[in-house]
Design a protein around this motif. Structure first.
Motif, mmCIF file in Angstrom:
data_model
loop_
_atom_site.group_PDB
_atom_site.id
_atom_site.type_symbol
_atom_site.label_atom_id
_atom_site.label_comp_id
_atom_site.label_asym_id
_atom_site.label_seq_id
_atom_site.Cartn_x
_atom_site.Cartn_y
_atom_site.Cartn_z
ATOM 1 N N ASP A 1 0.975 -1.005 0.077
ATOM 2 C CA ASP A 1 0.135 0.040 0.065
ATOM 3 C C ASP A 1 0.987 1.406 0.081
ATOM 4 O OD1 ASP A 1 -2.884 1.030 0.685
ATOM 5 O OD2 ASP A 1 -1.734 2.178 1.845
ATOM 6 N N ILE A 2 0.654 2.204 -0.744
ATOM 7 C CA ILE A 2 1.277 3.436 -1.020
ATOM 8 C C ILE A 2 1.013 4.234 0.206
ATOM 9 C CG2 ILE A 2 1.827 5.486 -2.319
ATOM 10 C CD1 ILE A 2 1.013 3.985 -4.782
ATOM 11 N N ASP A 3 1.835 4.622 1.006
ATOM 12 C CA ASP A 3 1.845 5.588 2.342
ATOM 13 C C ASP A 3 1.464 6.861 1.921
ATOM 14 O OD1 ASP A 3 2.800 3.129 3.744
ATOM 15 O OD2 ASP A 3 4.891 3.887 3.579
ATOM 16 N N PHE A 4 0.294 7.380 2.800
ATOM 17 C CA PHE A 4 -0.328 8.513 2.664
ATOM 18 C C PHE A 4 -0.701 8.997 1.086
ATOM 19 C CE2 PHE A 4 2.742 8.446 6.185
ATOM 20 C CZ PHE A 4 1.852 8.618 7.191
ATOM 21 N N PHE A 5 -1.066 8.235 0.615
ATOM 22 C CA PHE A 5 -1.537 8.190 -1.017
ATOM 23 C C PHE A 5 -2.596 9.509 -1.037
ATOM 24 C CE2 PHE A 5 -3.995 7.349 -4.892
ATOM 25 C CZ PHE A 5 -2.917 7.547 -5.643
ATOM 26 N N LYS B 1 13.597 5.792 -3.346
ATOM 27 C CA LYS B 1 14.675 6.418 -4.028
ATOM 28 C C LYS B 1 14.062 7.368 -5.149
ATOM 29 C CE LYS B 1 17.339 3.202 -4.509
ATOM 30 N NZ LYS B 1 18.790 2.316 -4.912
ATOM 31 N N SER B 2 12.897 7.117 -5.579
ATOM 32 C CA SER B 2 12.353 7.421 -6.938
ATOM 33 C C SER B 2 11.683 9.046 -6.679
ATOM 34 C CB SER B 2 11.444 6.479 -7.581
ATOM 35 O OG SER B 2 12.052 5.465 -7.951
ATOM 36 N N THR B 3 11.816 9.863 -7.445
ATOM 37 C CA THR B 3 10.979 10.915 -7.741
ATOM 38 C C THR B 3 10.350 11.091 -9.000
ATOM 39 O OG1 THR B 3 12.874 12.151 -8.107
ATOM 40 C CG2 THR B 3 12.393 11.958 -5.795
ATOM 41 N N TRP B 4 9.294 11.709 -9.024
ATOM 42 C CA TRP B 4 8.584 11.970 -10.475
ATOM 43 C C TRP B 4 8.151 13.421 -10.486
ATOM 44 C CZ3 TRP B 4 6.420 7.967 -7.000
ATOM 45 C CH2 TRP B 4 7.105 6.484 -7.419
ATOM 46 N N ASP B 5 8.373 14.062 -11.683
ATOM 47 C CA ASP B 5 8.047 15.289 -11.700
ATOM 48 C C ASP B 5 6.526 15.470 -12.347
ATOM 49 O OD1 ASP B 5 10.477 16.268 -11.398
ATOM 50 O OD2 ASP B 5 11.156 15.764 -13.449
ATOM 51 N N TYR B 6 5.668 16.158 -11.717
ATOM 52 C CA TYR B 6 4.525 16.418 -12.010
ATOM 53 C C TYR B 6 4.165 18.025 -11.949
ATOM 54 C CZ TYR B 6 -0.623 16.875 -12.519
ATOM 55 O OH TYR B 6 -1.948 17.187 -12.640
ATOM 56 N N ASP B 7 4.053 18.962 -12.974
ATOM 57 C CA ASP B 7 3.393 19.916 -13.114
ATOM 58 C C ASP B 7 4.712 20.998 -12.005
ATOM 59 O OD1 ASP B 7 2.055 22.200 -13.719
ATOM 60 O OD2 ASP B 7 0.478 22.039 -11.835
ATOM 61 N N GLY B 8 5.820 20.666 -12.614
ATOM 62 C CA GLY B 8 7.072 21.548 -11.918
ATOM 63 C C GLY B 8 7.350 21.195 -10.467
ATOM 64 N N GLN B 9 6.700 20.163 -10.023
ATOM 65 C CA GLN B 9 6.911 19.781 -8.509
ATOM 66 C C GLN B 9 7.379 18.435 -8.691
ATOM 67 O OE1 GLN B 9 4.017 21.281 -5.700
ATOM 68 N NE2 GLN B 9 2.756 21.255 -7.517
ATOM 69 N N LYS B 10 8.508 18.039 -7.614
ATOM 70 C CA LYS B 10 8.727 16.631 -7.263
ATOM 71 C C LYS B 10 8.038 15.836 -6.503
ATOM 72 C CE LYS B 10 13.463 17.327 -9.157
ATOM 73 N NZ LYS B 10 13.235 16.534 -10.382
ATOM 74 N N ILE B 11 7.415 14.708 -6.918
ATOM 75 C CA ILE B 11 6.505 13.841 -6.056
ATOM 76 C C ILE B 11 7.466 12.544 -5.475
ATOM 77 C CG2 ILE B 11 4.484 12.768 -5.606
ATOM 78 C CD1 ILE B 11 3.140 14.540 -7.762
ATOM 79 N N SER B 12 7.534 12.220 -4.156
ATOM 80 C CA SER B 12 8.099 10.879 -3.878
ATOM 81 C C SER B 12 7.293 10.489 -2.860
ATOM 82 C CB SER B 12 9.428 11.204 -3.209
ATOM 83 O OG SER B 12 9.319 11.786 -2.123
ATOM 84 N N VAL B 13 7.119 9.104 -2.667
ATOM 85 C CA VAL B 13 6.339 8.256 -1.865
ATOM 86 C C VAL B 13 7.096 7.238 -1.338
ATOM 87 C CG1 VAL B 13 4.249 9.044 -3.220
ATOM 88 C CG2 VAL B 13 5.342 6.715 -3.809
ATOM 89 N N THR B 14 6.619 6.689 -0.056
ATOM 90 C CA THR B 14 7.118 5.386 0.497
ATOM 91 C C THR B 14 5.909 4.271 0.292
ATOM 92 O OG1 THR B 14 6.583 5.862 2.535
ATOM 93 C CG2 THR B 14 8.698 6.371 1.877
ATOM 94 N N MET B 15 6.214 2.947 0.596
ATOM 95 C CA MET B 15 5.216 1.866 0.505
ATOM 96 C C MET B 15 5.509 0.974 1.619
ATOM 97 S SD MET B 15 4.336 0.142 -3.072
ATOM 98 C CE MET B 15 2.687 -0.997 -3.246
#
Length: 434
Positions: free
Chosen positions: A313-317, A383-397
Motif C-alpha cells: 500500500d502506498i503510504d499517505f496516498f 529513492k524515486s521521484t517523479w516530476d509533475y507540474d513543476g513539482q517533484k513527488i516521492s512516496v514510500t510503500m
C-alpha cells in the motif's frame, strides 16, 4: 420497333451473382446478429459478475475494518426525528465517515451502513455535501436482506431516484437475527456505458464483415466458406470469454477483407483481454485476474503450499491526491506499478488490488525470498521521484507478506497478508512485515 430490339432485362437476384450474394449475405446477417447478441449478452454478464465480485470483496474489507476499529454490534439512540447517536460497541461513530469516504475514493463506489431500514452512516452526499442519512432502503431490499437475511446483488435497484448496481450484506446478532446491513452502490449508467464500450466494436466488426463478405462471395467459393466459419467460430469463442482461443495464421496472412477481419478479431480479442484482465491506469493485472490466478496457483501448489502472498500500500496516498491532485496520483500509481512489475520475477504476479493497494503472488518462493523481492521494490520506490507540474513527488510503500500453509485457504493467506500490512502501517509505514 425500339421496344422489339431491346434485350430482355435480367433479374439480378435470379442471376448466379445475385444468388451468391443473397445466399451469403442472409446467413452472414444472421451470424452477425447472433454474434453481436451473444457478445453483448456475455460481455454484460461478465461485467456484472466482475462488479458483483468487486463489491463483495470491498464489503469484506469494509466489514473487517469496521470490526477492527470498533468492536461490537451496531446500535443507536434516537434523539429526535432527524437526530440520533450511532454506536458500534461502546464507540460513538455517528460522524466517523473517514473509512467510508476513503473507500469511496479508492473504489469509486458509495458505501452505506443501514440500521434496520434506515441509513445511519454513509459516504453518499447530495450536491450541497449533506449525507443521505435516515433515508430508507428499497422495499425489495428490506424484504430479502433484512427480513430474509440474504446477501443480495441487484443490477437495477433505484436509490434516491438513480438506477444503481447495488450489493447488500446483512449484519446479524449471534443468534442469527438480522438487524442491520452494509450496502455498496454504483451508478448503473456508468457500468452500462463500460459495457457498451466493449460491445460497439463487436457490432462494428460484424457489420463490416457482412458487407465485405457479401461482395467478395461472388468470386470465391469453398475457400471463402472455410474462412467465414473460422472467423465465426473464433468470434463466438471470444464472445464467450475464451480469450486464449487462437486464430489460424493462414486466415490472417492474406490481403483480402476476410484476413483483415480475422486480424481485427484478434485485435478485439486482445483489447477485450486487456480490458477484462488488466487495470487500465497501471497496465498491470487487475483484481479479477488476480483472484483467478490465486485460485489456480493454490490448486497447482497442492500439499506443497510453496507460495507467498503479499499486499502493498502506498503510504499517505490520499495526501498526494489532496496536495497535488488526482492526476498527480495517477502518475504515482503508474510509476509505482512499473517499479513493482520490473522487480517481481516473471513467474510471479503483481496486480492492482484496489486504489493504491497492490497484491503479489510469489510462486515456489519462501517467505525470506519474497521479503527480499519486496525490499528491492520498497527501496527503489523510496529513492524515486517523479516530476509533475513543476513539482517533484516521492512516496514510500508498506508491505505485508504471508506464507501459505497446507491447512490454509488462499483467502486466509490474503487476509493474513492484509493483517501484516495493517501492522506495518501501525509500526510507522515504509517497511515490510511478514
Amino acid at each position: 420497333m425500339d421496344n422489339e430490339n431491346k434485350k430482355p432485362s435480367t433479374n439480378f437476384f435470379k442471376s448466379l451473382r445475385g444468388k451468391m450474394l443473397m445466399y451469403t449475405v442472409i446467413p452472414l446477417i444472421i451470424i452477425a446478429a447472433v454474434i453481436g447478441f451473444v457478445g453483448a449478452h456475455n460481455a454484460r454478464l461478465a461485467m456484472v459478475s466482475m462488479v458483483e465480485d468487486e463489491m463483495s470483496d470491498q464489503c469484506d474489507y469494509l466489514e473487517r475494518r469496521m470490526d477492527a476499529l470498533y468492536p461490537g454490534d451496531y446500535s443507536w439512540e434516537i434523539i429526535s426525528d432527524d437526530d440520533y447517536k450511532l454506536y458500534k460497541g461502546e464507540y460513538d461513530i455517528t460522524t466517523q465517515t473517514e473509512l467510508l469516504d476513503s473507500l469511496k475514493v479508492a473504489f469509486d463506489n458509495e458505501f452505506t451502513v443501514y440500521l434496520g431500514k434506515a441509513s445511519v452512516l454513509t459516504s453518499y452526499t447530495d450536491d450541497a455535501g449533506s449525507r443521505y442519512v435516515l433515508s430508507e432502503a428499497p422495499v425489495i431490499v428490506r424484504t430479502e436482506v433484512i427480513e430474509g437475511g440474504q446477501t443480495k446483488f441487484y443490477s437495477d435497484v433505484t436509490v434516491d431516484g438513480i438506477k444503481c448496481f447495488a450489493y447488500f450484506r446483512p449484519i446479524t446478532y449471534d443468534d442469527g437475527t438480522t438487524y442491520a446491513m452494509y450496502a455498496i452502490y454504483h451508478s448503473a449508467e456508468d457500468i452500462n456505458g463500460r459495457v457498451n464500450g466493449v460491445v460497439f466494436p463487436l457490432y462494428a466488426v460484424c457489420f463490416f464483415a457482412t458487407i465485405v463478405l457479401g461482395f467478395i462471395s461472388v468470386y470465391f467459393s469453398q475457400g471463402i466458406v472455410n474462412k467465414i466459419l473460422a472467423v465465426k467460430n473464433f468470434m463466438e469463442s471470444v464472445s464467450e470469454g475464451k480469450f486464449d482461443t487462437h486464430m489460424n495464421a493462414t486466415y490472417m496472412n492474406g490481403d483480402d477483407e476476410l484476413s483483415s477481419l480475422a486480424r481485427s478479431g484478434v485485435k478485439m480479442q486482445d483489447a477485450l483481454k486487456v480490458y477484462i484482465d488488466y487495470d487500465v491506469l497501471t497496465r498491470i493485472n487487475n483484481r479479477r485476474y488476480a483472484n483467478i490466478y490465486l485460485e489456480k496457483m493454490h490448486e497447482e501448489a497442492g500439499v506443497k503450499s510453496d507460495y507467498c502472498i503479499a499486499i502493498g500500500d502506498i503510504d499517505f496516498f490520499k495526501k498526494v491526491n489532496d496536495t497535488y491532485g488526482h492526476d498527480a496520483g495517477d502518475v504515482v500509481l503508474r510509476n509505482t506499478a512499473e517499479i513493482l512489475r520490473k522487480n517481481v520475477p516473471p513467474k510471479c504476479l503483481v496486480a492492482r488490488w484496489g486504489g493504491e493497494e497492490f497484491l503479489f503472488a510469489f510462486k515456489e518462493t519462501t517467505l525470506e525470498e519474497s521479503a527480499e523481492i519486496l525490499e528491492k521494490c520498497r527501496e527503489e520506490i523510496k529513492k524515486s521521484t517523479w516530476d509533475y507540474d513543476g513539482q517533484k513527488i516521492s512516496v514510500t510503500m508498506s508491505f505485508g507478506v504471508a506464507a501459505a500453509k497446507y491447512n490454509r485457504t488462499v483467502e486466509s493467506v490474503v487476509m493474513l497478508a492484509d493483517d501484516m500490512l495493517y501492522e506495518a502501517k501501525e509500526k510507522g509505514r515504509d517497511r515490510i512485515v511478514s
